[in-house]
Design a protein around this motif. Structure first.
Motif, PDB file in Angstrom:
ATOM      1  N   THR A  31      36.668  34.628  31.343  1.00 19.22           N
ATOM      2  CA  THR A  31      37.334  33.701  32.265  1.00 19.22           C
ATOM      3  C   THR A  31      37.653  34.382  33.592  1.00 19.22           C
ATOM      4  OG1 THR A  31      38.342  32.603  30.379  1.00 19.22           O
ATOM      5  CG2 THR A  31      39.307  32.150  32.541  1.00 19.22           C
ATOM      6  N   HIS A  32      38.162  35.604  33.467  1.00 17.02           N
ATOM      7  CA  HIS A  32      38.463  36.354  34.692  1.00 17.02           C
ATOM      8  C   HIS A  32      37.240  36.471  35.586  1.00 17.02           C
ATOM      9  CE1 HIS A  32      39.633  39.554  37.431  1.00 17.02           C
ATOM     10  NE2 HIS A  32      38.557  40.220  37.057  1.00 17.02           N
ATOM     11  N   TRP A  33      36.106  36.814  34.984  1.00 15.96           N
ATOM     12  CA  TRP A  33      34.902  37.037  35.802  1.00 15.96           C
ATOM     13  C   TRP A  33      34.278  35.729  36.264  1.00 15.96           C
ATOM     14  CZ3 TRP A  33      34.222  41.330  38.205  1.00 15.96           C
ATOM     15  CH2 TRP A  33      34.704  42.534  37.666  1.00 15.96           C
ATOM     16  N   VAL A  34      34.421  34.691  35.482  1.00 14.03           N
ATOM     17  CA  VAL A  34      33.961  33.370  35.952  1.00 14.03           C
ATOM     18  C   VAL A  34      34.739  33.000  37.219  1.00 14.03           C
ATOM     19  CG1 VAL A  34      34.040  30.889  35.447  1.00 14.03           C
ATOM     20  CG2 VAL A  34      33.161  32.479  33.732  1.00 14.03           C
ATOM     21  N   GLU A  35      36.048  33.239  37.155  1.00 12.14           N
ATOM     22  CA  GLU A  35      36.859  32.930  38.331  1.00 12.14           C
ATOM     23  C   GLU A  35      36.516  33.824  39.520  1.00 12.14           C
ATOM     24  OE1 GLU A  35      40.945  31.133  36.328  1.00 12.14           O
ATOM     25  OE2 GLU A  35      41.025  32.992  37.489  1.00 12.14           O
ATOM     26  N   ARG A  36      36.279  35.086  39.225  1.00 11.87           N
ATOM     27  CA  ARG A  36      35.945  35.999  40.322  1.00 11.87           C
ATOM     28  C   ARG A  36      34.646  35.562  41.006  1.00 11.87           C
ATOM     29  NH1 ARG A  36      37.426  41.170  41.454  1.00 11.87           N
ATOM     30  NH2 ARG A  36      39.430  40.251  40.923  1.00 11.87           N
ATOM     31  N   ALA A  37      33.663  35.184  40.181  1.00  7.22           N
ATOM     32  CA  ALA A  37      32.397  34.710  40.758  1.00  7.22           C
ATOM     33  C   ALA A  37      32.628  33.428  41.561  1.00  7.22           C
ATOM     34  CB  ALA A  37      31.372  34.473  39.651  1.00  7.22           C
ATOM     35  N   ALA A  38      33.469  32.561  41.017  1.00  9.58           N
ATOM     36  CA  ALA A  38      33.758  31.304  41.709  1.00  9.58           C
ATOM     37  C   ALA A  38      34.437  31.564  43.052  1.00  9.58           C
ATOM     38  CB  ALA A  38      34.640  30.413  40.834  1.00  9.58           C
ATOM     39  N   LEU A  39      35.351  32.525  43.069  1.00  9.64           N
ATOM     40  CA  LEU A  39      36.060  32.872  44.304  1.00  9.64           C
ATOM     41  C   LEU A  39      35.114  33.495  45.325  1.00  9.64           C
ATOM     42  CD1 LEU A  39      38.788  33.276  45.829  1.00  9.64           C
ATOM     43  CD2 LEU A  39      39.019  35.454  44.620  1.00  9.64           C
ATOM     44  N   LEU A  40      34.240  34.361  44.850  1.00  9.07           N
ATOM     45  CA  LEU A  40      33.365  35.086  45.770  1.00  9.07           C
ATOM     46  C   LEU A  40      32.204  34.243  46.297  1.00  9.07           C
ATOM     47  CD1 LEU A  40      33.147  38.666  44.213  1.00  9.07           C
ATOM     48  CD2 LEU A  40      33.847  38.101  46.556  1.00  9.07           C
ATOM     49  N   THR A  41      31.794  33.226  45.525  1.00 10.56           N
ATOM     50  CA  THR A  41      30.584  32.498  45.907  1.00 10.56           C
ATOM     51  C   THR A  41      30.663  31.881  47.311  1.00 10.56           C
ATOM     52  OG1 THR A  41      29.894  32.122  43.633  1.00 10.56           O
ATOM     53  CG2 THR A  41      29.039  30.593  45.285  1.00 10.56           C
ATOM     54  N   PRO A  42      31.706  31.109  47.644  1.00 10.19           N
ATOM     55  CA  PRO A  42      31.721  30.553  49.002  1.00 10.19           C
ATOM     56  C   PRO A  42      31.804  31.616  50.090  1.00 10.19           C
ATOM     57  CG  PRO A  42      33.792  30.083  47.853  1.00 10.19           C
ATOM     58  CD  PRO A  42      32.841  30.628  46.842  1.00 10.19           C
ATOM     59  N   ILE A  43      32.483  32.719  49.812  1.00 11.07           N
ATOM     60  CA  ILE A  43      32.567  33.783  50.822  1.00 11.07           C
ATOM     61  C   ILE A  43      31.208  34.440  50.993  1.00 11.07           C
ATOM     62  CG2 ILE A  43      33.738  35.926  51.471  1.00 11.07           C
ATOM     63  CD1 ILE A  43      35.993  35.077  49.495  1.00 11.07           C
ATOM     64  N   ALA A  44      30.557  34.714  49.869  1.00 15.32           N
ATOM     65  CA  ALA A  44      29.229  35.336  49.926  1.00 15.32           C
ATOM     66  C   ALA A  44      28.264  34.445  50.693  1.00 15.32           C
ATOM     67  CB  ALA A  44      28.701  35.596  48.514  1.00 15.32           C
ATOM     68  N   LYS A  45      28.276  33.161  50.359  1.00 13.06           N
ATOM     69  CA  LYS A  45      27.340  32.241  51.028  1.00 13.06           C
ATOM     70  C   LYS A  45      27.627  32.155  52.521  1.00 13.06           C
ATOM     71  CE  LYS A  45      25.332  28.190  52.301  1.00 13.06           C
ATOM     72  NZ  LYS A  45      25.479  27.513  53.601  1.00 13.06           N
ATOM     73  N   SER A  46      28.873  31.945  52.877  1.00 12.57           N
ATOM     74  CA  SER A  46      29.181  31.664  54.281  1.00 12.57           C
ATOM     75  C   SER A  46      29.199  32.923  55.136  1.00 12.57           C
ATOM     76  CB  SER A  46      30.530  30.962  54.390  1.00 12.57           C
ATOM     77  OG  SER A  46      31.567  31.805  53.904  1.00 12.57           O
ATOM     78  N   PHE A  47      29.863  33.960  54.659  1.00 15.91           N
ATOM     79  CA  PHE A  47      29.977  35.156  55.491  1.00 15.91           C
ATOM     80  C   PHE A  47      28.599  35.784  55.706  1.00 15.91           C
ATOM     81  CE2 PHE A  47      30.902  39.680  56.314  1.00 15.91           C
ATOM     82  CZ  PHE A  47      31.777  39.549  57.372  1.00 15.91           C
ATOM     83  N   ALA A  48      27.820  35.852  54.647  1.00 11.77           N
ATOM     84  CA  ALA A  48      26.508  36.494  54.766  1.00 11.77           C
ATOM     85  C   ALA A  48      25.558  35.668  55.631  1.00 11.77           C
ATOM     86  CB  ALA A  48      25.902  36.732  53.383  1.00 11.77           C
TER      87      ALA A  48
END
Lengths: 593, 593
Positions: free
Chosen positions: A385-402
């Motif tokens: 669950t922790h890592w699912v959430e971490r991936a969920a949190l990082l996904t929009p940042i990864a997509k937009s910032f990159a």
């Protein structure tokens, strides 16, 4: 010419994003560091030597529609065959269907290389991989048995059909319809736009995943179902049969990614078949199509982030090479009558270092996101669950910032080239043209920011983001403890930026908790960039710490310091926009009336 | 479709850049406010109704080279004739040669409109005007008598030939040569690249101004002379004679401005004439060519800045129109089942307001620069010196800040359009493609920053820039005194940004005074942007003050406040880069080795 930065990619995977530790404790079974290195090296060779040379011709020729048939650029069908024969398409797919079940981290690492070599080309497998994931997660055993093996091998490609003329970001507005058929299959009707690689000549079959509504479906997003619609019907033995009633009506004339056919697809207009519609097969449950589609979309967002990293990397390489070669004027401190290479002029140094830092920061963010996805698959219970959430949190940042970095770095790359950068033959302009779509598709970066603020920050009542910020604090603390002069004021700067992130996060969570959603949304995009910048600073520092400990890291340490002392001061301005900008934004709406 | 913002342009000219006051005290003779309005209205009509519709076709067709002849896009020769028959080419030219001797402010205002309608088209007169200025300032009476009238009327166009393959920013490295001829004329030989409108079919003759070296010239920039080289030789009575030995060898395939032929020109290779070279006539003194060229270049820099303003304006109009029309999702606070126009979503509001503020700020800076040029022409003695310096100080900021805004705003405009923005037919992508050259030519924005820091800040030992900063303080002070709630924290924000500008300026002057030139140069680009942002905030406030006094200004006040509270916080980060960024930049050079 592009040369895959295999060593830099391996370093970031291993020491910044966590692959090395995961391998050490056997998290990925018997996958060894040596095998990882071998895979990256071979991907690097293929991307640099075989794919990159065909990138330019793809841009110049583009995909061409002739009598309903899309021809890809010269050499691309062969290139695609060589590529899939290398096994690259099934890197992360289940072994049961011929895949290699390797970590996502390796897949995003190789995706970077394919996209640097030719983003237009790499879009074909990117979409296929998404379709495979949706089918693996939601398809019936029958569908899996018939379709997956050929899709995993890459013999058949896949597409993702969401968008219609009046339903883009708002998927719930789509109007394509599906009817139940007596034999348990469905008939699909409608028009879809912006379908990447919707039709082409590089594979024997194309498997379309199509969102449509059943006649009795509820309105909005809860009434959407997902269907598999093959270009050629497939027998139970996997043999190709009749042409299905789906055609490519036209392809778009786009700013970039010219080699990638962007198709308007028409389902069930009677051009082929018996006039009863395009034959489709339900994936998952009726009216649950959006959930199925999100399986594809989440990983697709990270894959699009990798496009940003890839273009930034390629554009930086080209600019550094040009600046080393081109001489103009005399740099400060230069002696003698010769002109200086422009790479010695301070303003060019600033530009190139900024490009390097953004590229490496974006890469680290995306790899960290892939790591979180891998961990979520290889762990269980609360840890998962922790890592699912971490991936969920990082996904929009990864997509937009990159993807923003992809555009910014490509634009800076043109600038470094001066007048040459504006001439198409130089190749620098292509990077900007290609990069410019990435902040738009798979959910615009504005949509990502809404997702980040409204859905990701509140995960576990804010505990996920707070834990993450705590990890970033640890990095700053380690830099502080090391107290090495090469880091300059990195620790202090990074801590200040983390303070900005913390304050903005608290403010946004509080704004939502008290129902001030419009105010939170007004600051969503600045917040998203703030988060990306802090992560860039933190991950560069993390890498520099590793490198400084083994004494090899003077370059890493100095780039980390440059980013901290020249780029992180932006976070204060971004925080200010988040927590103090909404009122004036609301007041100035009248300007647009 | 673009509609010229005549009212906004007039407001900025009159109330922000100083035209109204100058007219009132009769600074421009009998030029009346009514005549100014009439000129702007007619230019707006021509740009919107006649020129803009031909902009797209120019982009699609581009200029074409066929057997040494450059064909401009369909309709462009007629458009050019209509345009010059309107008298627009000679707006600021001397009456003695058929010009109207109007202020530069009016010329840049109309240039904005031509460039919004079609930047590629507007480049032709932009270059001609530069050539006219050089000839007026430095040409012999004979040359003026023969050439100027037809150039002022626009019957003949002009070009500017500096760049060679190894001499771009570093003009001193050029190798084209000239020989003295017995009859007092010269023979010119060499290859020039990137020659805008170097060859075309829209005028009867083309007057090339060409930099070349005499055989006995000193090395570097002190050995360059300027020559007038007509495409067709001209008799003393102005009649066209033989073709001169100058040809267009090729045209470039560029990212944008497709309708503008960018030519490689070859002088004296014997294709025409008697094989003794291209016949040229000296402008000014031998070896003083660079000074003559600077006459053209300085105003050309401002004209390029106007291209940035123009693209930003056109891109903003298009984005606002699309966002008002396109519906997706539901904006916060919206009720009912309908999707909201995307212009109601906070993130789109932020984007559009940012575009508006950058556009208006850039426009005000460029108009203020034109005003300084006008004042320097209409005053004498110390007053003239003051305004010469003011124009000199503002020119690099106008060129760089406005052209960066052009790129940024065009890119934001694409983003607002979502997927549609990436399709060429929409037209949003063209703005980005066209805009991208402006930060490069007429001296890259990096070169402008060097000019600003090394040559402009030290003017009058720093007194010019300090006086200017004092004027900006007065604006902030007036906002503070007014104490009107609509301004929010504008006064406080603006003062803080002026503090940043002041501190950065002091630091840069001190760095130069103590010989730390490399450190000053390391911060030149951030400083240039800092200056532009502060001017944007100050000029929006100046306009808002005027508008708020007559009660009509709620929109202006709220946009001013938005800029102050959402954009000016960036200045602190920029100041930080200027005064604390150089050391880490120097340390990180090893990254690029």
């Amino acid at each position: 010419m592009y040369k895959a930065p295999v060593e830099e990619i391996a370093f970031t995977l291993n020491h910044v994003a966590g692959l090395s530790d995961a391998l050490e404790i056997g998290r990925f079974g018997d996958l060894s560091p040596d095998l990882v290195d071998a895979i990256l090296a071979e991907a690097g060779r293929f991307a640099s030597d075989e794919m990159a040379p065909l990138g330019d011709i793809g841009d110049r020729q583009g995909a061409r529609l002739e009598d309903g048939v899309v021809k890809t650029p010269d050499g691309w069908p062969q290139l695609y065959r060589h590529w899939r024969e290398g096994g690259w398409n099934g890197l992360t797919a289940p072994e049961a269907f011929g895949g290699q079940a390797l970590p996502h981290m390796l897949n995003v690492a190789t995706l970077e290389m394919w996209n640097s070599a030719s983003m237009a080309f790499a879009l074909a497998p990117t979409l296929t991989m998404g379709a495979i994931e949706a089918l693996v997660a939601h398809g019936s055993d029958d569908l899996k048995a018939i379709y997956l093996e050929k899709m995993v091998s890459g013999e058949w490609t896949g597409t993702m059909n969401l968008t219609e003329p009046h339903a883009g970001s708002d998927v719930g507005a789509l109007k394509s319809r599906a009817e139940r058929h007596a034999d348990g299959s469905y008939r699909v009707f409608g028009q879809k736009i912006y379908i990447t690689w919707g039709e082409h000549d590089a594979a024997d079959n194309i498997i379309h995943l199509v969102l449509a509504r059943l006649p009795d479906a509820p309105a909005g997003t809860r009434g959407i179902s997902l269907f598999l619609v093959p270009k050629f019907l497939v027998g139970e033995d996997g043999s190709l049969g009749e042409r299905n009633d789906v055609i490519c009506h036209s392809i778009e004339h786009k700013l970039g990614i010219h080699g990638s056919p962007t198709c308007t697809m028409i389902y069930g207009d009677g051009k082929f078949g018996d006039g009863t519609g395009a034959i489709g097969y339900l994936i998952g449950e009726e009216n649950q199509g959006l959930a199925c589609m999100f399986t594809m979309m989440n990983n697709a967002r990270l894959a699009v982030g990798m496009q940003g990293v890839a273009i930034a990397e390629a554009a930086t390489q080209k600019a550094v090479a040009y600046a080393s070669d081109r001489t103009q004027g005399r740099a400060p401190g230069s002696t003698g009558p010769q002109m200086s290479p422009i790479i010695e002029h301070p303003d060019i140094i600033r530009t190139l270092l900024t490009m390097k830092a953004l590229t490496q920061g974006s890469r680290a963010i995306c790899f960290a996101c892939a790591h979180a996805i891998d961990m979520s698959h290889h762990l269980e219970g609360d840890q998962a669950t922790h890592w699912v959430e971490r991936a969920a949190l990082l996904t929009p940042i990864a997509k937009s910032f990159a993807t923003d970095c992809g555009v910014d770095v490509a634009s800076l790359g043109i600038q470094v080239h001066g007048g040459m950068g504006y001439i198409e033959e130089t190749g620098a302009a292509r990077y900007l043209r290609d990069a410019r779509i990435a902040p738009i598709y798979e959910g615009t970066n504005g949509i990502q920011a809404i997702d980040l603020v409204l859905r990701k920050l509140p995960l576990s009542k804010g505990a996920q983001v707070r834990t993450f910020i705590g990890e970033l604090r640890d990095i700053a603390q380690r830099v502080e403890s090391l107290n090495a002069p090469g880091f300059g004021s990195t620790a202090e700067r990074l801590n200040a930026s983390i303070d900005d992130l913390q304050a903005s996060t608290d403010w946004l969570l509080e704004a939502q908790a008290s129902g001030r959603v419009a105010e939170a949304l007004a600051g969503a995009t600045p917040y998203q960039r703030l988060f990306g910048l802090v992560l860039t600073g933190a991950y560069l520092a993390k890498g520099a710490l590793v490198a400084s400990e083994d004494g090899s890291g003077e370059k890493r340490v100095s780039l980390c310091r440059f980013a901290a002392e020249n780029m992180l001061s932006e976070t204060a301005a971004l925080k200010d926009r988040v927590i103090a900008g909404a009122e004036s934004l609301e007041a100035a709406r009248i300007v647009l009336a």
